[in-house]
Design a protein around this motif. Sequence first.
Motif, PDB file in Angstrom:
ATOM      1  N   PRO A  40       0.806  -1.232   0.000  1.00 40.19           N
ATOM      2  CA  PRO A  40       0.000   0.000   0.000  1.00 40.19           C
ATOM      3  C   PRO A  40       0.836   1.278   0.000  1.00 40.19           C
ATOM      4  O   PRO A  40       0.291   2.365  -0.148  1.00 40.19           O
ATOM      5  CB  PRO A  40      -0.816  -0.125   1.299  1.00 40.19           C
ATOM      6  CG  PRO A  40      -0.039  -1.042   2.169  1.00 40.19           C
ATOM      7  CD  PRO A  40       0.710  -1.973   1.254  1.00 40.19           C
ATOM      8  N   PHE A  41       2.147   1.133   0.177  1.00 37.99           N
ATOM      9  CA  PHE A  41       3.002   2.326   0.212  1.00 37.99           C
ATOM     10  C   PHE A  41       3.992   2.381  -0.955  1.00 37.99           C
ATOM     11  O   PHE A  41       4.860   3.257  -0.976  1.00 37.99           O
ATOM     12  CB  PHE A  41       3.743   2.399   1.554  1.00 37.99           C
ATOM     13  CG  PHE A  41       2.801   2.571   2.704  1.00 37.99           C
ATOM     14  CD1 PHE A  41       2.302   3.819   3.035  1.00 37.99           C
ATOM     15  CD2 PHE A  41       2.367   1.460   3.426  1.00 37.99           C
ATOM     16  CE1 PHE A  41       1.401   3.973   4.074  1.00 37.99           C
ATOM     17  CE2 PHE A  41       1.455   1.613   4.468  1.00 37.99           C
ATOM     18  CZ  PHE A  41       0.969   2.874   4.794  1.00 37.99           C
ATOM     19  N   PRO A  49       9.338  -2.819  -3.356  1.00 30.27           N
ATOM     20  CA  PRO A  49       9.765  -3.812  -2.365  1.00 30.27           C
ATOM     21  C   PRO A  49      10.563  -4.978  -2.959  1.00 30.27           C
ATOM     22  O   PRO A  49      11.588  -5.392  -2.402  1.00 30.27           O
ATOM     23  CB  PRO A  49       8.444  -4.287  -1.750  1.00 30.27           C
ATOM     24  CG  PRO A  49       7.565  -3.079  -1.847  1.00 30.27           C
ATOM     25  CD  PRO A  49       7.926  -2.433  -3.163  1.00 30.27           C
ATOM     26  N   CYS A  73       8.685   1.956   4.191  1.00 28.77           N
ATOM     27  CA  CYS A  73       8.017   0.706   4.602  1.00 28.77           C
ATOM     28  C   CYS A  73       7.371   0.889   5.973  1.00 28.77           C
ATOM     29  O   CYS A  73       8.018   1.299   6.936  1.00 28.77           O
ATOM     30  CB  CYS A  73       9.022  -0.443   4.645  1.00 28.77           C
ATOM     31  SG  CYS A  73       8.316  -1.949   5.354  1.00 28.77           S
ATOM     32  N   THR A  78       1.753  -6.757   4.539  1.00 30.06           N
ATOM     33  CA  THR A  78       0.963  -7.181   3.374  1.00 30.06           C
ATOM     34  C   THR A  78       1.824  -8.018   2.437  1.00 30.06           C
ATOM     35  O   THR A  78       1.380  -9.045   1.902  1.00 30.06           O
ATOM     36  CB  THR A  78       0.433  -5.948   2.613  1.00 30.06           C
ATOM     37  OG1 THR A  78      -0.324  -5.152   3.508  1.00 30.06           O
ATOM     38  CG2 THR A  78      -0.418  -6.352   1.424  1.00 30.06           C
ATOM     39  N   ILE A  89       9.381  -8.437   4.035  1.00 27.93           N
ATOM     40  CA  ILE A  89      10.241  -7.323   3.611  1.00 27.93           C
ATOM     41  C   ILE A  89      10.397  -6.294   4.723  1.00 27.93           C
ATOM     42  O   ILE A  89      11.421  -5.603   4.807  1.00 27.93           O
ATOM     43  CB  ILE A  89       9.700  -6.707   2.304  1.00 27.93           C
ATOM     44  CG1 ILE A  89       9.852  -7.748   1.187  1.00 27.93           C
ATOM     45  CG2 ILE A  89      10.456  -5.420   1.931  1.00 27.93           C
ATOM     46  CD1 ILE A  89       9.289  -7.364  -0.140  1.00 27.93           C
ATOM     47  N   ALA A  90       9.415  -6.219   5.614  1.00 25.13           N
ATOM     48  CA  ALA A  90       9.543  -5.284   6.741  1.00 25.13           C
ATOM     49  C   ALA A  90      10.776  -5.623   7.569  1.00 25.13           C
ATOM     50  O   ALA A  90      11.524  -4.730   7.992  1.00 25.13           O
ATOM     51  CB  ALA A  90       8.286  -5.343   7.605  1.00 25.13           C
TER      52      ALA A  90
HETATM   53  S1  SF4 Z   1       5.623  -4.327   5.031  1.00 22.74           S
HETATM   54 FE1  SF4 Z   1       5.686  -4.860   2.831  1.00 22.74          FE
HETATM   55  S2  SF4 Z   1       3.675  -4.267   2.025  1.00 22.74           S
HETATM   56 FE2  SF4 Z   1       3.930  -3.201   3.993  1.00 22.74          FE
HETATM   57  S3  SF4 Z   1       4.831  -1.216   3.489  1.00 22.74           S
HETATM   58 FE3  SF4 Z   1       6.553  -2.601   3.909  1.00 22.74          FE
HETATM   59  S4  SF4 Z   1       7.121  -3.420   1.900  1.00 22.74           S
HETATM   60 FE4  SF4 Z   1       5.072  -2.539   1.689  1.00 22.74          FE
END
Ligand code: SF4
Length: 135
Positions: A40-41, A49, A73, A78, A89-90
């Motif tokens: 969403p970002f 990402p 991020c 998500t 990825i976070a």
């Molecule tokens: S956790 Fe994943 S989906 Fe959420 S903002 Fe970060 S890269 Fe994007």
Amino acid sequence: MKISIKIGADEKKFIDRVSELSGKNVYSCYQCGRCSAGCPFAFDMDILPNQIIRLVQMGLAEEALSCEAINVCASCFTCQSRCPKGIDIASVAEALRQLRDPQEKDFFGPDDVPRELADELPQQALVALFRKLSK
Ligand code: SF4
Ligand code: SF4
């Protein structure tokens, strides 16, 4: 035809360190793009990402550590829920921020949240903030 890419010792060290800090196997990403399609970002990121992961896979530390996307991020997870390999990825972005800002220091902690805002802000926003700005 078999294509092989040589990764040097410095690059391997960087990849291994990111894997160790994040607890994720970045090699397992096969660049399907599902993470980026659902993020969403992504609209506010300088690279997507899946491209963060690609930079790490290639051991391109300077590029990975300097991208704005690791700050954008929001740790919403998500991407992890969409990833066929379960890559979070976070956590990778958090590992990159730790490598970029290695000081043993909290830049922002619970005591820094103004009382009036603490009651109003979504908990997820606060947790994301602490994860970004605390060591
Ligand atoms: S956790 Fe994943 S989906 Fe959420 S903002 Fe970060 S890269 Fe994007
Ligand atoms: S969804 Fe997972 S496998 Fe696909 S590009 Fe993103 S991190 Fe890689």
